[in-house]
Structures are given as C-alpha cells and as structure tokens.
Design a protein around this motif. Structure first.
Motif, PDB file in Angstrom:
ATOM      1  N   TYR A   1      -8.423 -18.510  -3.098  1.00 17.45           N
ATOM      2  CA  TYR A   1      -7.378 -17.934  -2.252  1.00 17.45           C
ATOM      3  C   TYR A   1      -6.931 -18.973  -1.237  1.00 17.45           C
ATOM      4  O   TYR A   1      -7.719 -19.828  -0.816  1.00 17.45           O
ATOM      5  CB  TYR A   1      -7.899 -16.693  -1.508  1.00 17.45           C
TER       6      TYR A   1
ATOM      7  N   ARG B   1       1.030  -9.672  -4.119  1.00 16.92           N
ATOM      8  CA  ARG B   1      -0.315 -10.251  -4.111  1.00 16.92           C
ATOM      9  C   ARG B   1      -1.138  -9.709  -5.277  1.00 16.92           C
ATOM     10  O   ARG B   1      -1.912 -10.438  -5.906  1.00 16.92           O
ATOM     11  CB  ARG B   1      -1.032  -9.954  -2.794  1.00 16.92           C
TER      12      ARG B   1
ATOM     13  N   GLU C   1       2.194  -6.659  -0.685  1.00 16.58           N
ATOM     14  CA  GLU C   1       0.940  -6.186  -1.252  1.00 16.58           C
ATOM     15  C   GLU C   1       1.020  -6.125  -2.779  1.00 16.58           C
ATOM     16  O   GLU C   1       0.086  -6.501  -3.484  1.00 16.58           O
ATOM     17  CB  GLU C   1       0.575  -4.815  -0.686  1.00 16.58           C
TER      18      GLU C   1
ATOM     19  N   TRP D   1      -3.890 -15.193  -0.199  1.00 16.39           N
ATOM     20  CA  TRP D   1      -3.162 -15.007  -1.450  1.00 16.39           C
ATOM     21  C   TRP D   1      -3.926 -15.661  -2.609  1.00 16.39           C
ATOM     22  O   TRP D   1      -4.457 -16.767  -2.465  1.00 16.39           O
ATOM     23  CB  TRP D   1      -1.776 -15.645  -1.369  1.00 16.39           C
TER      24      TRP D   1
ATOM     25  N   GLU E   1      -2.098 -14.096   5.610  1.00 14.40           N
ATOM     26  CA  GLU E   1      -2.749 -13.298   4.577  1.00 14.40           C
ATOM     27  C   GLU E   1      -3.366 -14.224   3.527  1.00 14.40           C
ATOM     28  O   GLU E   1      -2.898 -15.334   3.300  1.00 14.40           O
ATOM     29  CB  GLU E   1      -1.737 -12.370   3.889  1.00 14.40           C
TER      30      GLU E   1
END
Length: 365
Positions: free
Chosen positions: A343, A276, A273, A351, A349
């Motif tokens: 992204y 990112r 997290e 990124w 996820e």
C-alpha cells in the motif's frame, strides 16, 4: 517492446527457502531433470539462499540477472523459455475464459492443476518440461546449468510462487495484455440488439434476431451495455454454481465486475472507497479485498518472520498493527494465505499499490 512486457524485481537477499507452490516446484523440476551435474545444483541452491543473485529482469522468452560468485563475478546469467505462438495463446485464453473458476483463480494469482491440465489438453504447455529451460552464462563453466544459472532458476521459482503471471510473461504476454484479452472474451457482445417493449412484456430467452443476436428489453435510464454485462455475469455465475465453485457475495461481486470490466466500472459504483476496493481486487483478487476491509491477528511466527525479512531493507522502523506493517509512506498487509499486499499513502489514505509477495522485504526494500 513495451514497458509492461518487461518486469524488474529487486534482489531477494539472503533467504533460505524453497518453492512453495506446485507450479514453482514444477519449474525447479524442469531444471533438475535436465542437469548433468548435481553438484552444480547444490552450489546453485546455496548461492540462491546466500543472496548472490542480483535484481531479476523478466521479459518474453527470457529471465536474467547478474550472479556473484565466491570466486569472482558477477556473471551475466539467463534462462530462456520458448514463447507461445498466437494460436497457442488463443487456445489457452479461450479455455481460461470459458470457466469462471479458472478465470477467478488466475486473476487471483493462482494456477489450479486443472487449469494447466485443460491447457495441456488443448496442446498448450505452460510449464517447462525436460529440456525446455535453456541456460546461458558468461562464466567459464561448461556444465549446464552452471551454478549461476541454477541459482537464478531457484530464485525464479520464488517469483513464480507469488505471481504466476511471471511465467506467462516469459511465455510471451504481460499481465495487462492478458487481462484485456480475457475481458474481451468475457465482455458482452457488441451486436446485442435492444428493443423497446411495453411494461409487462417479457423477453423470451429463445428469441433471436436474424443476425443471431438475442433480443434484450430496454429499461428507462438503463443502458444496453448494463444488461449485457449482467447477462455475462449471470452466465459466469451459473457455470460456477454448476461446477460447485464458490462465488463472491454482493459487494465483492460488484467490485470483481468493476475490476474485470473497467469500461463498466463507473456504472457499478463510484467514489474513493469503491475505487480503492477495485484497485485491491485488481492487484490481489478476493484476498486483496479482504485485507483492505478486514484486519486480523496473524500467528506470532508469521510476524516474527516478517520482522526478520524487513530488518535490513528499510531505514524506517516498521510499526506492526495486527496484520499491517507500516514503514514511512509504505504499508504492507498480510492475507490469510501468507502473502503481503503493498500500500502507498495517497491523499491521507492507504491505497493498494501492486501485486502481493510472500516476502515483505521485496515490497519495502
């Protein structure tokens, strides 16, 4: 020439628009003020809007593209701009690093008027003036700029709107090199001396060693570079407060530090997290972090414009969810300044994957 010193941009396609940023308009003015034939400019603007300019390549001193013509082509077209000398770069980067507001703005892909004014005062002229843009084209026209060079120049101003680092690359340095040089100017000095002190001892701010390096107290488990980093950050924050400039809150500030001082990132935080968040700030500054953390509902007109821009550039049916648009393994997120941040999906996820653009079609195309 390194890969980082050459940037390629996909063709805009048909897009009726004008330069939005003040520095993009300054670029256009430099071309218009030199033009010998206003008719060529009008044709160039039409060619740019019609999407007759192909993919654009930017490198130090040069921007180039192939430009089609209703009467033939494509024609190889270039605009040349003199690179800054190393002495000019030193003066410019010193000025940027000396003001927290200027540093934050540039890393956020903004170019304040007073930054350019400060550079001008130091004898460094970033934006082109009359006669600074040198067009070349292999068409048969003799006018300068010809309609093909004018078309390329208009689209170049659109690139500058989204990213002033395009201008800086033409002036001789790529974004990575600039960030590294700014980091070296704002990072703590390596000759700081660390002394052991007993609990209760307080360092005197005016105390200096004969070498000229200030004394910094040691603390159990805290490395000297952490103290130096905090000192550098406190200095930057103090300058911002005195100048009346905004300063990020605690989490954004930590993320900003990790983005601007990669060597210290592991000591400021960790985990996917945090990584990112650092990537979001690196690519898009504070706005990049905001679109990572906080969805919001844009005006309907902004979403309608995005749908139109994406209609011809992707085989996937875009799915809109508030300010986020997803097409397959690509997603773009709209910030409150009207820029779309790309992204990519990694390990399940989303990124941050690059700098923002005003036209989402450039990111999904």
């Amino acid at each position: 020439m390194s890969d980082e010193a050459v940037r390629g941009f996909p063709a805009f396609g048909a897009a009726g628009r004008s330069a939005r940023s003040w520095w993009g308009r300054a670029w256009v003015s430099a071309m218009e003020d030199t033009a010998l034939d206003l008719g060529q400019l009008k044709k160039g603007r039409k060619y740019a809007a019609a999407g007759l300019v192909g993919p654009i390549t930017v490198s130090p001193g040069r921007i180039a593209a192939a430009v089609d013509d209703v009467d033939g082509g494509p024609f190889h077209t270039e605009l040349r701009l003199a690179e800054l000398s190393e002495a000019d770069w030193t003066r410019f980067l010193d000025r940027v690093a000396s003001r927290a507001g200027h540093l934050a703005a540039l890393l956020d892909r903004d170019m304040p008027h007073d930054l350019v004014t400060a550079a001008d005062d130091a004898g460094v002229h970033l934006l082109p003036g009359i006669g600074d843009l040198d067009p070349e084209c292999d068409c048969a026209g003799w006018e300068l700029p010809c309609r093909h060079a004018a078309a390329l120049s208009f689209q170049a101003s659109w690139l500058l709107d989204a990213d002033p680092f395009v201008l800086l690359l033409m002036r001789g340095k790529g974004e990575r090199e600039i960030r590294e040089e700014l980091e070296s100017r704002t990072a703590p000095r390596v000759d700081l001396v660390v002394e052991d002190r007993t609990p209760g001892d307080l360092p005197e701010l005016a105390e200096f060693h004969p070498s000229g390096a200030p004394s910094i107290p040691a603390a159990p488990g805290v490395p000297a570079e952490a103290f130096a980093l905090l000192a550098a950050n406190a200095s930057a924050q103090a300058r911002a407060v005195l100048a009346g400039e905004p300063w990020p809150g605690r989490r954004p500030d930590t993320v900003r530090l990790a983005a601007q001082f990669p060597a210290a990132a592991s000591r400021l935080g960790g985990g996917p997290e945090f990584e990112r968040a650092v990537a979001a700030w690196t690519h898009g500054g504070r706005a990049g972090l905001e679109v990572l953390d906080s969805p919001w509902t844009p005006p309907k007109a902004a979403l309608a414009a995005a749908r139109a821009a994406l209609a011809d550039v992707t085989d996937e049916e875009p799915v809109f969810d508030r300010n986020r648009c997803t097409a397959g393994e690509v997603q773009v997120r709209l910030d409150r300044r009207g820029r779309w941040h790309p992204y990519r999906r990694e390990g399940g996820e989303w990124w941050p994957a690059g700098p923002p653009e005003s036209d989402p079609g450039l990111l999904l195309g």
